[in-house]
Design an enzyme around this catalytic site. Structure first.
Site, short mmCIF file in Angstrom:
data_model
loop_
_atom_site.label_atom_id
_atom_site.label_comp_id
_atom_site.label_asym_id
_atom_site.label_seq_id
_atom_site.Cartn_x
_atom_site.Cartn_y
_atom_site.Cartn_z
N ARG A 180 0.83 3.80 -3.24
CA ARG A 180 0.20 5.11 -3.02
C ARG A 180 1.22 6.20 -2.76
NH1 ARG A 180 -5.63 3.75 -0.26
NH2 ARG A 180 -5.48 1.51 -0.44
N GLU B 81 -11.63 0.87 -10.59
CA GLU B 81 -11.24 -0.05 -11.67
C GLU B 81 -12.06 0.10 -12.95
OE1 GLU B 81 -11.64 -0.96 -8.46
OE2 GLU B 81 -9.51 -1.22 -7.98
N ASP C 255 -5.27 -9.63 -8.25
CA ASP C 255 -5.43 -8.70 -9.37
C ASP C 255 -4.15 -8.14 -10.00
OD1 ASP C 255 -5.01 -7.28 -7.02
OD2 ASP C 255 -6.77 -5.99 -7.18
N GLU D 50 0.84 -1.21 0.00
CA GLU D 50 0.00 0.00 0.00
C GLU D 50 0.87 1.26 0.00
OE1 GLU D 50 -3.01 -0.07 -0.62
OE2 GLU D 50 -3.87 -1.94 0.14
C1 DMJ Z 1 -6.06 0.59 -5.18
O1 DMJ Z 1 -5.34 0.81 -4.05
C2 DMJ Z 1 -5.26 -0.09 -6.24
O2 DMJ Z 1 -5.87 0.10 -7.47
C3 DMJ Z 1 -5.07 -1.55 -5.97
O3 DMJ Z 1 -4.37 -2.19 -7.00
C4 DMJ Z 1 -6.40 -2.22 -5.80
N1 DMJ Z 1 -7.23 -1.56 -4.85
C5 DMJ Z 1 -7.32 -0.13 -4.82
C6 DMJ Z 1 -8.49 0.47 -5.53
O4 DMJ Z 1 -9.62 -0.24 -5.55
#
Ligand code: DMJ
Length: 656
Positions: free
Chosen positions: A229, A546, A375, A225
């Site tokens: 970010r 997304e 994902d 995270e």
């Molecule tokens: C984000 O922090 C990123 O896109 C991550 O890969 C998946 N989850 C969240 C948004 O939904």
């Protein structure tokens, strides 16, 4: 790689018929004279003499034609102007002049050029008007999105400045991500892209003045995270504010950006990464630990000892770019070592379980899905390949990533794709018990990153038209782009099927083997009510990006205007149901009822991703072109570095 031949049908596309237009007899003769052997073999008589003869013949013809038919040169000019460059037709006359004219007559006029998909009027003026309206409409939409971003930022600034996230209903901040002011860093490059200079300054100066003490004093953060970010946000801010080449023009910015010297962003990024590195160096395998104590520079695994597969495989864009900028290879090497290790592990048709052990270095459990914890493994395979494939300068060969990606997508198509009943939505399901277990028709909203990734992989960020013209698309690429469009529709319908027009966190799909009654989205006018099942526990919406992310990528690549309309509808639903009057936007607890009950949280990715992608969707495709920039999984754009052109982003723009 089998490359498809480009046929005339492909090139003709929807409207460009210029290259098939017949030439006039005059053009045929003059072009033949100027380009063929006649010219070469007639060196002694000379081109000038031949052209003079042709001119005399032409003048004689015009005189006869003018006298006998009564068409004035003036009216011909007016007619010519009126059709604005289209082929002209001479009015019918009589006698010898008529035969002469018939001989010289230009070919029949072809249908006028239509804009793509034939949406505009039936002449070029109407098409131009349509384009103008479109540009105007896009500017209005972009302004609305920028206003929404300002509203979100103002709520955060008023009630939560310096906290990770805003709780918009209780009007206070919360540190859910370790206390590094995550909303500030996640938002900064969005403000840059929108040209909101006051916000760029506020966020920039907070990063300059306050972030260092946070890095020194704060405790535990999650490696993934914080990388996507905070590290990603800082690196992108450095690039977009001109840190690399002293200009902001290279990515299409139209405004001057204020804030601290860009070098500050890079300094902060390196300080943070130096602390995060311990997650790699203290692990006994190439798989990093999931948690880091920043002030102690120590790391440990998650309580269950495992890391998420998506987390350990979604660090490479950021760490590798930092190595390029800092000249220190340690960041990129550690992160790329993870992918090199994952390459060696056994997989199921390219698909991987969602957990991995940093102790053994092996996958853990059987659960396979492209939703949470799986994902961005698939996303980064292709994005890291795009980022590094042309980098040279001793960079290692990353073609293995493209191979892993291609194999994984084949696995997705073989094992995870099904169609719902009765209406046939194409969706991506899961294999909770691995290769020997049964298919489960559940799809997280998170999976809606996939259409964008598939499209990017298919054309390498170019428009479909250009990728076809350049012969870059294999049969598989074409298939994958089609699959991207099909899943995109499903993601859009996950919004459309609910009462609020906003998607649930998770949907199940009605299949031959699976159905649950009475769990519908609530929008009576949706034709997919019977296909999409929304369980009570899954009805929340966290303002996730997304779907709009994929709409942005698919619109850039296919140029299909329907994606603009879908994005606009989704934006309006966010405006109607998640906007909080006092500032900020809130997540929802249930998207199927009106008014939807709210959840007191504005996630950082609403500003970092959702609003950024919506803004870019409605904007100009020369801003952050997808063949020159790759967006990390938190929507922070990083430049694609190519051998010899690292510092020359300005010279490259995406062909439309
Ligand atoms: C984000 O922090 C990123 O896109 C991550 O890969 C998946 N989850 C969240 C948004 O939904």
């Amino acid at each position: 790689m089998a490359v498809l031949p480009i046929t005339s049908h492909d090139l003709q596309s929807d409207y460009d018929n210029a290259k098939f237009r017949r030439r006039s007899a005059f053009k045929v003769i003059t072009q033949a004279v100027l380009t063929s052997n006649v010219r070469r073999n007639c060196g002694s008589c000379g081109v000038g003499k031949l052209l003079a003869l042709l001119m005399i013949a032409g003048l004689a013809f015009l005189t006869v034609a003018h006298t006998n038919s009564g068409i004035s040169a003036a009216s011909e000019i007016v007619q010519h102007i009126n059709v604005r460059g289209e082929e002209n037709v001479i009015t019918e006359g009589h006698g010898n002049a008529e035969s002469l004219k018939r001989f010289w007559r230009k070919p029949p006029r072809l249908p006028p050029r239509l804009p793509p998909h034939g949406k505009a009027g039936n002449n070029s003026l109407a098409a131009e008007a349509h384009n103008q309206q479109h540009i105007l409409g896009s500017a209005v939409r972009q302004n609305k999105v920028a206003e929404a971003f300002r509203h979100a930022w103002t709520g955060y600034k008023n009630y939560a400045m310096g906290s990770d996230e805003l709780m918009p209903l209780s009007k206070r901040g919360v540190d859910g991500l370790g206390g590094l002011g995550a909303t500030i860093v996640d938002s900064l490059d969005t403000a840059m892209i929108m040209g909101l200079n006051d916000i760029v300054q506020e966020a920039g100066y907070w990063i300059e003045k306050k972030l260092p003490e946070r890095l020194n004093e704060k405790g535990q953060v999650n490696l993934f995270e914080t990388t996507i970010r905070v590290l990603g946000g800082l690196l992108s801010a450095y690039c977009l504010s001109g840190g690399e080449n002293g200009t902001t023009g290279g990515w299409g910015s139209r405004t001057r950006l204020d804030g601290p010297n860009p070098a500050i962003y890079l300094e902060r990024a390196q300080d943070l990464a130096d602390r995060l590195m311990v997650a790699f160096t203290s692990s006994p395998t190439p798989i990093p630990y999931s948690d880091v104590i920043l002030r102690e520079r120590s790391a440990h695994p998650a309580p269950d000892g495992l890391s998420s597969t998506s987390e350990v495989s979604s660090l490479q864009l950021e760490f590798w770019y930092l190595s390029k900028l800092s000249g220190n290879p340690k960041y990129g090497d550690a992160a790329m070592h993870v992918l090199e290790h994952l390459k060696t592990l056994p997989k199921f048709e390219g698909l991987v379980p969602i957990y991995i052990s940093p102790h053994s270095g092996h996958f853990s459990g059987q659960n396979i899905r492209l939703g949470s914890r799986g994902d961005s493994y698939y996303e980064y395979l292709v994005k890291v390949w795009l980022q590094q494939r042309g980098a040279g300068h001793g960079g290692s060969d990353v073609s293995y990533l493209r191979e892993m990606y291609d194999e994984a997508i084949k696995g997705v198509k073989n094992r995870l794709i099904q169609k719902s009943i009765p209406k046939g939505l194409v969706f991506v399901g899961e294999l909770p018990s691995g290769e020997d277990g049964s298919f489960y028709p559940k799809m997280d909203h998170l999976v809606c990153f996939l259409p964008g990734t598939l499209a990017l992989g298919a054309t390498r960020g170019l428009t479909k038209q250009r990728a076809m013209e350049e012969g870059l698309m294999t049969i598989e690429d074409i298939e994958n782009l089609k699959l991207a469009e099909d899943i995109m529709k499903t993601c859009y319908e996950m919004y459309s099927v609910t009462t609020t027009g906003l998607a649930p966190e998770i949907a199940h799909f009605h299949t031959q083997e699976f159905y649950e009654d009475g769990l519908q989205g609530g929008n009576k006018s949706s034709e997919f009510l019977g296909d999409i099942i929304i369980r009570y526990a899954d009805r929340h919406n966290l303002l996730r990006p997304e779907t709009v992310e994929s709409l942005f990528v698919l619109h850039r690549i296919t140029q299909d205007p329907k994606y603009l309309e879908w994005g606009w509808q989704i934006f309006q639903a966010f405006e109607s149901h998640t906007k909080v009057d006092s500032g900020g936007y809130s997540s929802l607890n249930d998207v199927t009822i009106l008014p939807p009950p709210r959840r007191d949280k504005m996630e950082t990715f609403f500003l970092g991703e959702t609003l950024k992608y919506l803004y870019l969707l409605f904007g100009d495709s020369n801003v952050l072109p997808l063949d020159k920039f790759v967006f990390n999984t938190e929507a922070h754009p990083l430049p694609i570095i190519r051998k010899g052109v690292e510092n020359d982003l300005t010279s490259q723009t995406q062909a439309s």
